[in-house]
Design a protein around this motif. Sequence first.
Motif, mmCIF file in Angstrom:
data_model
loop_
_atom_site.group_PDB
_atom_site.id
_atom_site.type_symbol
_atom_site.label_atom_id
_atom_site.label_comp_id
_atom_site.label_asym_id
_atom_site.label_seq_id
_atom_site.Cartn_x
_atom_site.Cartn_y
_atom_site.Cartn_z
ATOM 1 N N GLY A 50 41.053 32.911 42.820
ATOM 2 C CA GLY A 50 40.533 32.434 44.095
ATOM 3 C C GLY A 50 40.022 33.548 44.983
ATOM 4 O O GLY A 50 40.229 34.734 44.694
ATOM 5 N N HIS A 120 37.463 29.456 47.853
ATOM 6 C CA HIS A 120 37.403 29.078 46.436
ATOM 7 C C HIS A 120 38.828 29.043 45.886
ATOM 8 O O HIS A 120 39.543 30.042 45.946
ATOM 9 C CB HIS A 120 36.557 30.095 45.660
ATOM 10 C CG HIS A 120 36.725 30.005 44.179
ATOM 11 N ND1 HIS A 120 36.538 28.825 43.483
ATOM 12 C CD2 HIS A 120 37.072 30.919 43.255
ATOM 13 C CE1 HIS A 120 36.760 29.043 42.193
ATOM 14 N NE2 HIS A 120 37.101 30.299 42.032
ATOM 15 N N HIS A 122 41.582 27.439 42.647
ATOM 16 C CA HIS A 122 41.691 26.905 41.297
ATOM 17 C C HIS A 122 42.573 25.663 41.370
ATOM 18 O O HIS A 122 43.781 25.743 41.181
ATOM 19 C CB HIS A 122 42.270 27.960 40.350
ATOM 20 C CG HIS A 122 41.263 29.001 39.985
ATOM 21 N ND1 HIS A 122 41.406 29.837 38.900
ATOM 22 C CD2 HIS A 122 40.073 29.324 40.545
ATOM 23 C CE1 HIS A 122 40.344 30.645 38.830
ATOM 24 N NE2 HIS A 122 39.529 30.362 39.814
ATOM 25 N N HIS A 168 36.415 25.333 35.959
ATOM 26 C CA HIS A 168 36.844 26.574 36.595
ATOM 27 C C HIS A 168 37.614 26.308 37.906
ATOM 28 O O HIS A 168 38.797 26.600 37.985
ATOM 29 C CB HIS A 168 35.598 27.443 36.817
ATOM 30 C CG HIS A 168 35.851 28.707 37.578
ATOM 31 N ND1 HIS A 168 35.164 29.877 37.336
ATOM 32 C CD2 HIS A 168 36.695 29.001 38.589
ATOM 33 C CE1 HIS A 168 35.591 30.826 38.146
ATOM 34 N NE2 HIS A 168 36.521 30.320 38.921
HETATM 35 ZN ZN LIG Z 1 37.766 31.312 40.320
#
Ligand SMILES: [Zn+2]
Length: 197
Positions: A50, A120, A122, A168
Amino acid sequence: MGEKYEGRKFRTSFQTKELPEDTRTAEIMEWGTKLHGMGLLPAESGGHAGNMSFRNNKGFVITAGGANKGRLTPRNFVQVLSCNIDTGKVEAEGELEPSSETFIHYLIYRERPDINAIIHVHDSAVTENHEKLGVKTTRKKEPYGTPELAYEVQKAIGHERCIVVKGHGVISMGKSLWEAGRIVLTRHGDAEKLPKE
Ligand SMILES: [Zn+2]
């Protein structure tokens, strides 16, 4: 997820070792603690998954590559000044290398003037159920940290606030870190409510 980490795929030239001074780094620390606690920024080979960033007048500030987002310190923030995807070069200020996905953040800020913060994570629940949740996804799987992956993300973002990077993880985009964080939490909550098969 499951992809072997081999370090970042660009070269960083550091203009200074100065650390960014911005109260939003404290906001990222708080989101890091929360999302790490929820298991959305897990430890992986080579570090922690992340990354998070916010836009500022010099470019954007992003978390350092592999940093443990559950316990970020001021050293874990890097000021990105410019990116050249074609030559694989990043100009920065700070002490540590920026996230391996710096190109993704760069392209989102370039394409979307309405976006000032990116988170971002996961989140496998959202990543695997993107169709049921109606979350847009990248089309082609590309290796992490590559220009190809960054361009796949660029193609998928449109006017979205949240997309899934195929196989992803999740990219959430907001006007503020608060907004980007809320979107991560909402999507995660929606995925948790889906009937189990
Ligand atoms: Zn990633």
